[in-house]
Scaffold this active site. Structure first.
Site, PDB file in Angstrom:
ATOM      1  N   ARG A  77      61.888 -20.791  54.727  1.00  0.00           N
ATOM      2  CA  ARG A  77      61.067 -19.577  54.726  1.00  0.00           C
ATOM      3  C   ARG A  77      60.392 -19.381  56.082  1.00  0.00           C
ATOM      4  O   ARG A  77      60.178 -18.264  56.519  1.00  0.00           O
ATOM      5  CB  ARG A  77      60.026 -19.632  53.608  1.00  0.00           C
ATOM      6  CG  ARG A  77      60.579 -19.124  52.279  1.00  0.00           C
ATOM      7  CD  ARG A  77      59.474 -18.630  51.368  1.00  0.00           C
ATOM      8  NE  ARG A  77      58.571 -19.687  51.014  1.00  0.00           N
ATOM      9  CZ  ARG A  77      58.832 -20.606  50.094  1.00  0.00           C
ATOM     10  NH1 ARG A  77      59.955 -20.569  49.440  1.00  0.00           N
ATOM     11  NH2 ARG A  77      57.946 -21.537  49.822  1.00  0.00           N
ATOM     12  N   TYR A  81      60.270 -16.038  58.112  1.00  0.00           N
ATOM     13  CA  TYR A  81      59.040 -15.406  58.591  1.00  0.00           C
ATOM     14  C   TYR A  81      59.105 -15.137  60.091  1.00  0.00           C
ATOM     15  O   TYR A  81      58.637 -14.110  60.573  1.00  0.00           O
ATOM     16  CB  TYR A  81      57.820 -16.282  58.265  1.00  0.00           C
ATOM     17  CG  TYR A  81      57.578 -16.466  56.773  1.00  0.00           C
ATOM     18  CD1 TYR A  81      57.990 -15.506  55.858  1.00  0.00           C
ATOM     19  CD2 TYR A  81      56.925 -17.592  56.280  1.00  0.00           C
ATOM     20  CE1 TYR A  81      57.781 -15.666  54.496  1.00  0.00           C
ATOM     21  CE2 TYR A  81      56.708 -17.763  54.915  1.00  0.00           C
ATOM     22  CZ  TYR A  81      57.141 -16.803  54.035  1.00  0.00           C
ATOM     23  OH  TYR A  81      56.930 -16.961  52.688  1.00  0.00           O
ATOM     24  N   TYR A 103      52.758  -6.544  50.475  1.00  0.00           N
ATOM     25  CA  TYR A 103      52.078  -6.363  49.193  1.00  0.00           C
ATOM     26  C   TYR A 103      50.762  -7.143  49.202  1.00  0.00           C
ATOM     27  O   TYR A 103      50.619  -8.133  49.933  1.00  0.00           O
ATOM     28  CB  TYR A 103      52.986  -6.740  48.017  1.00  0.00           C
ATOM     29  CG  TYR A 103      53.107  -8.215  47.727  1.00  0.00           C
ATOM     30  CD1 TYR A 103      54.056  -8.995  48.351  1.00  0.00           C
ATOM     31  CD2 TYR A 103      52.250  -8.822  46.813  1.00  0.00           C
ATOM     32  CE1 TYR A 103      54.159 -10.346  48.086  1.00  0.00           C
ATOM     33  CE2 TYR A 103      52.338 -10.177  46.540  1.00  0.00           C
ATOM     34  CZ  TYR A 103      53.296 -10.932  47.189  1.00  0.00           C
ATOM     35  OH  TYR A 103      53.379 -12.278  46.926  1.00  0.00           O
TER      36      TYR A 103
HETATM   37  C1  SAM Z   1      52.757 -15.355  49.641  1.00  0.00           C
HETATM   38  S1  SAM Z   1      51.366 -15.154  48.611  1.00  0.00           S
HETATM   39  C2  SAM Z   1      50.986 -13.468  48.922  1.00  0.00           C
HETATM   40  C3  SAM Z   1      49.659 -13.013  48.434  1.00  0.00           C
HETATM   41  C4  SAM Z   1      49.340 -11.557  48.789  1.00  0.00           C
HETATM   42  N1  SAM Z   1      49.334 -11.395  50.217  1.00  0.00           N
HETATM   43  C5  SAM Z   1      48.030 -11.071  48.205  1.00  0.00           C
HETATM   44  O1  SAM Z   1      47.214 -10.560  48.967  1.00  0.00           O
HETATM   45  O2  SAM Z   1      47.831 -11.172  47.000  1.00  0.00           O
HETATM   46  C6  SAM Z   1      52.111 -15.222  47.024  1.00  0.00           C
HETATM   47  C7  SAM Z   1      51.175 -15.775  45.983  1.00  0.00           C
HETATM   48  O3  SAM Z   1      50.191 -14.801  45.678  1.00  0.00           O
HETATM   49  C8  SAM Z   1      49.847 -14.857  44.315  1.00  0.00           C
HETATM   50  N2  SAM Z   1      50.258 -13.590  43.702  1.00  0.00           N
HETATM   51  C9  SAM Z   1      51.181 -12.712  44.136  1.00  0.00           C
HETATM   52  N3  SAM Z   1      51.292 -11.684  43.282  1.00  0.00           N
HETATM   53  C10 SAM Z   1      50.421 -11.921  42.277  1.00  0.00           C
HETATM   54  C11 SAM Z   1      50.069 -11.257  41.083  1.00  0.00           C
HETATM   55  N4  SAM Z   1      50.654 -10.112  40.735  1.00  0.00           N
HETATM   56  N5  SAM Z   1      49.122 -11.806  40.301  1.00  0.00           N
HETATM   57  C12 SAM Z   1      48.516 -12.975  40.618  1.00  0.00           C
HETATM   58  N6  SAM Z   1      48.822 -13.656  41.720  1.00  0.00           N
HETATM   59  C13 SAM Z   1      49.756 -13.138  42.546  1.00  0.00           C
HETATM   60  C14 SAM Z   1      50.641 -16.025  43.717  1.00  0.00           C
HETATM   61  O4  SAM Z   1      49.843 -17.198  43.780  1.00  0.00           O
HETATM   62  C15 SAM Z   1      51.821 -16.092  44.656  1.00  0.00           C
HETATM   63  O5  SAM Z   1      52.450 -17.353  44.635  1.00  0.00           O
END
Ligand code: SAM
Length: 272
Positions: A77, A81, A103
């Site tokens: 990854r 990136y 997102y």
């Molecule tokens: C690479 S990070 C990105 C987070 C993103 N930038 C944010 O601001 O939420 C990915 C992690 O974010 C969390 N995440 C992403 N989508 C989510 C959701 N719909 N609900 C809860 N946690 C979420 C999970 O822990 C996931 O493994």
């Protein structure tokens, strides 16, 4: 050549970079500022795995380029990136007004936006980050948690295993990327990994929490018609249930705050 203190007077068009967040729930989380960055850029890069989200952003701009195809099972990854960063910077260096849409919040558990902004600025380009509504924000609302009440620690789940960290069990512990643990940093980050890794996570957490401690598996709604996942389970069951990559694990405090009486006495002496 990018603008410097000496050469920016004639102001021809130089490349710029705006890393923006589109929030978690489709449509409703986009700020007016983030939207205007999308609409007014020359090119929009998009990092979101959902096809519906892609269609929605494409309806706002004619040149939307998905970063998803850069993920591959045989590639780390980190490499993906770096390729994302290069894709964005190539257009910035070509003099384009670039918007990179991620997102959630573009700066929360997201390496590429921070890195792209760092390099762009180092090269003299205008680069900035606009906040978005992250999974963390949704979590506070859906679970009714105020991070200021007892404090809140956020850790990437693998990091908790790789390093010796101290957990304050009188505060909340939020574990991110539990579903991506143990994939060796490969692939798309959209395929959840083996329960065996969660067994080890349970072992680590059991150093600080009883196995009966109630924890929450949380996933915010990504579509306005969805409801959030809120599963309350005993810690020992974390390896027994399905965990998706978008799930976040919330561990409530297990003990009360302990007053620091010495400090309180010192503070009392200062008076009102
Ligand atoms: C690479 S990070 C990105 C987070 C993103 N930038 C944010 O601001 O939420 C990915 C992690 O974010 C969390 N995440 C992403 N989508 C989510 C959701 N719909 N609900 C809860 N946690 C979420 C999970 O822990 C996931 O493994």
């Amino acid at each position: 050549m990018p603008p410097t203190a000496h050469n920016n007077r004639s102001a021809p068009s130089y490349g710029t970079l705006a890393c923006i967040g589109i929030g978690i729930t489709l449509g409703s989380h986009l700020t007016p500022l983030a939207r205007s960055h999308i609409e007014q850029s020359d090119v929009v890069f998009l990092a979101a795995s959902d096809g519906i989200v892609e269609k929605w952003i494409e309806s706002l701009h004619p040149d939307v380029r998905s970063l998803q195809p850069l993920y591959a099972a045989d590639k780390s990854r980190k490499q993906t990136y770096r390729q994302m960063v290069n894709a964005m910077l190539t257009e910035v260096r070509a003099g384009k007004k670039v918007c990179a849409a991620f997102y959630g919040h573009p700066g929360v558990f997201a390496w590429a936006p921070h890195e792209a902004i760092r390099i762009a600025r180092k090269e003299g380009f205008d680069a900035n980050m606009e906040p978005g509504i992250s999974a963390e924000d949704c979590l506070y609302s859906d679970l009714g948690i105020d991070p200021g009440a007892a404090g809140c620690q956020h850790y990437e789940a693998s990091q908790l295993l790789y390093y010796k960290r101290r957990i304050d069990t009188s505060a909340y512990l939020i574990l991110w990327q539990v579903g991506a643990m143990g994939d060796g940093g490969r692939g798309s980050a959209h395929a959840a990994t083996n329960a065996a890794y969660r067994e080890i996570l349970i072992e680590r957490l059991a150093q600080d929490y009883p196995l009966t401690h109630r924890i929450i598996v949380y996933r915010a709604a990504t579509l306005p018609i969805d409801t959030p996942r809120i599963d309350r389970i005993a810690l020992r069951r974390l390896s027994k249930i399905d965990i998706e990559v978008a799930d976040t694990v919330v561990i409530p405090p297990v003990r009360k705050l302990v007053p620091d009486t010495k400090m309180l006495r010192r503070l009392e002496k200062l008076g009102p």
